[in-house]
Design a protein around this motif. Sequence first.
Motif, PDB file in Angstrom:
ATOM      1  N   ASP A 127       6.295  28.793 -97.345  1.00 37.63           N
ATOM      2  CA  ASP A 127       6.854  27.515 -96.969  1.00 37.63           C
ATOM      3  C   ASP A 127       6.061  26.380 -97.590  1.00 37.63           C
ATOM      4  O   ASP A 127       4.836  26.372 -97.569  1.00 37.63           O
ATOM      5  N   SER A 128       6.758  25.423 -98.163  1.00 42.82           N
ATOM      6  CA  SER A 128       6.213  24.217 -98.786  1.00 42.82           C
ATOM      7  C   SER A 128       5.338  24.500 -99.993  1.00 42.82           C
ATOM      8  O   SER A 128       4.706  23.596-100.517  1.00 42.82           O
ATOM      9  N   LEU A 129       5.287  25.740-100.473  1.00 46.17           N
ATOM     10  CA  LEU A 129       4.545  26.004-101.711  1.00 46.17           C
ATOM     11  C   LEU A 129       5.491  26.503-102.797  1.00 46.17           C
ATOM     12  O   LEU A 129       5.586  25.913-103.868  1.00 46.17           O
TER      13      LEU A 129
ATOM     14  N   GLU B 238       8.004  26.557-107.920  1.00 44.62           N
ATOM     15  CA  GLU B 238       7.557  25.631-106.880  1.00 44.62           C
ATOM     16  C   GLU B 238       8.718  25.243-105.978  1.00 44.62           C
ATOM     17  O   GLU B 238       9.858  25.190-106.400  1.00 44.62           O
TER      18      GLU B 238
ATOM     19  N   LYS C  30      11.294  22.626-106.864  1.00 43.87           N
ATOM     20  CA  LYS C  30      12.357  22.892-107.830  1.00 43.87           C
ATOM     21  C   LYS C  30      13.464  23.744-107.225  1.00 43.87           C
ATOM     22  O   LYS C  30      14.505  23.916-107.851  1.00 43.87           O
TER      23      LYS C  30
ATOM     24  N   THR D 243      11.482  19.853 -92.598  1.00 46.34           N
ATOM     25  CA  THR D 243      10.223  19.094 -92.637  1.00 46.34           C
ATOM     26  C   THR D 243      10.152  18.190 -93.850  1.00 46.34           C
ATOM     27  O   THR D 243       9.525  17.143 -93.799  1.00 46.34           O
ATOM     28  N   SER D 244      10.799  18.575 -94.940  1.00 49.94           N
ATOM     29  CA  SER D 244      10.704  17.692 -96.106  1.00 49.94           C
ATOM     30  C   SER D 244      11.654  16.521 -95.970  1.00 49.94           C
ATOM     31  O   SER D 244      11.457  15.481 -96.564  1.00 49.94           O
TER      32      SER D 244
END
Lengths: 537, 260
Positions: free
Chosen positions: B166-168, B187, B190, B256-257
């Motif tokens: 997550d988030s990476l 990533e 993308k 979350t983003s």
Amino acid sequence: MVLKAFFPTCCASADSGLLVGRWVPEQSSAVVLAVVHFPFIPIQVKELLAQVQQASRVGVAVLGTWCHRRQESEESLGHFLEGLGAIFSHEPWLQLCRERGSKFWSCKATHRQVPASLGAPGQDQVMLIFYDQRKVLLSQLHPPAALPDHQAGDATASAGGLAAVFDTVARSEVLFRSDQFDEGPVRLSHWQSEGVEASILVELAKQASGPICLLLACLLSLISAASTSRKANMLVSVFLDVALGLALLSWLHGKDRIGQLADALVPVADHVAEELQHLLQWLMGAPAGLKMNRALDQVLGRFFLYHIHLWISYIHLMSPFIERILWHLGLSACLGLTVALSILSDIIALLTFHIYCFYVYGARLYCMKICGLSSLWRLFRGKKWNVLRQRVDSCSYDLDQLFIGTLLFTILVFLLPTTALYYLVFTLLRLLVVTVQGLIHLLVDLVNSLPLYSLGLRLCRPYRLAAGVKFRVLEHEAGRPLRLLMQINPLPYSRVVHTYRLPSCGCHPKHSWGSLCRKLFFGELIYPWRQRGDKQD
Amino acid sequence: MNNRQSQDPRRAQARKPKPARPFHGCRRATAAARSVGRGVANPFLRKWVQSRREDAAGGLERRRPGGWGDRIMEAEQSFSDICGGRLALQCRYYSPSCREFCVSCPRLSLRSLTAVTCTVWLAAYGLFTLCENSMILSAAIFITLLGLLGYLHFVKIDQETLLIIDSLGIQMTSSYASGKESTTFIEMGKVKDLVINEAIYMQKVIYYLCILLKDPVEPHGISQVVPVFQSAKPRLDCLIEVYRSCQEILAHQKATSASP
């Protein structure tokens, strides 16, 4: 978003202190660059960080605290470290802690300004990502092959994500100049702390290699203004070329090989000429059972035979001087293998000059015949080529024009097989010679444009050329933050060659297969080494 | 064991109708579950199976059986690929934000290896009787060895792994039979989405899982489609498992983003 803390592996065994690095808010990631050890004066730390920020234009700041508990009774250290949060304020404040002998760490990130109404008491989930600082510092990230239309604009946009981490570490070299073993006001721990060798000889060699590297760099900068990798590739290619050339030279000049070569050359040329004569005799008879027009056949055959006779006389005239000429040409191999190969290609072109002449004669004859035939075929149909309008127009011919036209057309049609056969044979011979020359040129191109330095770098130091990164999940315990190891994913060899290939001389034939076939059919001459845009005749 | 066998008919009913496969899915608990104790593991396992079946795509509040969410979950299941060969899917849940899916392909079979070697050597022997040159035999041995090494190092993929953090980002690893590993990392910035797509492959219509990449120019466009598990080619049931799991993380990531 989960908070990602990039921690250098070299600092994992460092003593407790402050974490110094860069905070990237867009990805919610903290890139830790170094650890500042006790004792320190906060003012000096802030001064150093301001200096580094000015020199490297990277937003370096104190990110949090690092606690490495070596003994059980270091509780007071924890409280002291928490108090530091008041002196160096940073949002969020990172607290990493490691117990002695334990593999699992504890991480906390606190936000002071986030209102508690969000539910979580100002704490974030933290993910630890270990990275090898030296490798990330030295490596060069190659983004994946971008679409051709988005190249210029995306150069800045790609500084997001992991490229930001690489960028940060690469630009913070100023920070890595002083070490915890140096006498400065602030003691830092980073990748340089690992580098102290145990052997004095190795240290001396490292000190001595400094000026040598500077000298090499100066030499390289004198050669060209291109980028370092281009210069290095060119230099290595030239060295290899010269080395191979010298090897060829020593092989040629030993054991009188030049003499042997010269002695063999004239008989080989004679043999080729004899074979051509046999071929022409065969064409003058009934080649492959086809019946040729006897008169034209004899004329063409005798004409070409006389040409070969002239050629053989010329070769015999040259034969006493050939050894000396070859000896001098062999000396040119010391300039490089590519020079020797190019000279070989030229010698082949000179020795097969008669084949080139035959091809030109055959092609011109055939081309004239085809032009005549097409024009008379138009006459058959009552049409004419309008030169002004560049198109076919209808035209009313007189009766005598039609009569002569038909007569000529018939003659040309019946003479066509003979001319076509001669053209075919000599074109094939010419194409054979062109293929051999083309192969030699390809080899020369290969030696010139192969990026050997980059390939060697990829072989020996794969982390220098990075295509990306790869992650490995380290041993994990429930309730503890996730720990990942970030390693560099090296560039595959094909992409190394593609990216760093030196520009070749560009003498590849610019014809496509279609245009080549078209030219062959209509008898137009083929010039393999002529570039597009050169003056056409 | 009784509990496990009673699960199978229920699971078979709950699944969508598919052509009959030779292997039913069977689940084995790992050491983490065994350590809890045989008697307790089964009801937990049954609840876990039920919760995964009933789970809709996405959803942040995923009901976890009590006490199970804090441990590293590992489960291995048996599936089949599009040609009917046997595959094993191993799911590892390291943390709520990090999951790994490992698809193991069948190993190189001794039968096919023997068949190829015999063919090559028979052909070489045939040539040898024609030409009486013993170099042909040595060349055949050389070619066989080189061919086998090349096949193991460049062609035969043993395992394909998908690691989603997550988030990476998302990482895909292919491990070859010779031990070589080839990794690609994409990533999270993308990644647009992870979908199951249909494709015509030779004479079949197959499903494959793929990652859609964002187009930097157009906000709603897709610049590239990256297929996952390309050489293992699992069937739809395996893909659905992976898809559901990944969508949980992606949904969390999007939520979350979206809120800065």
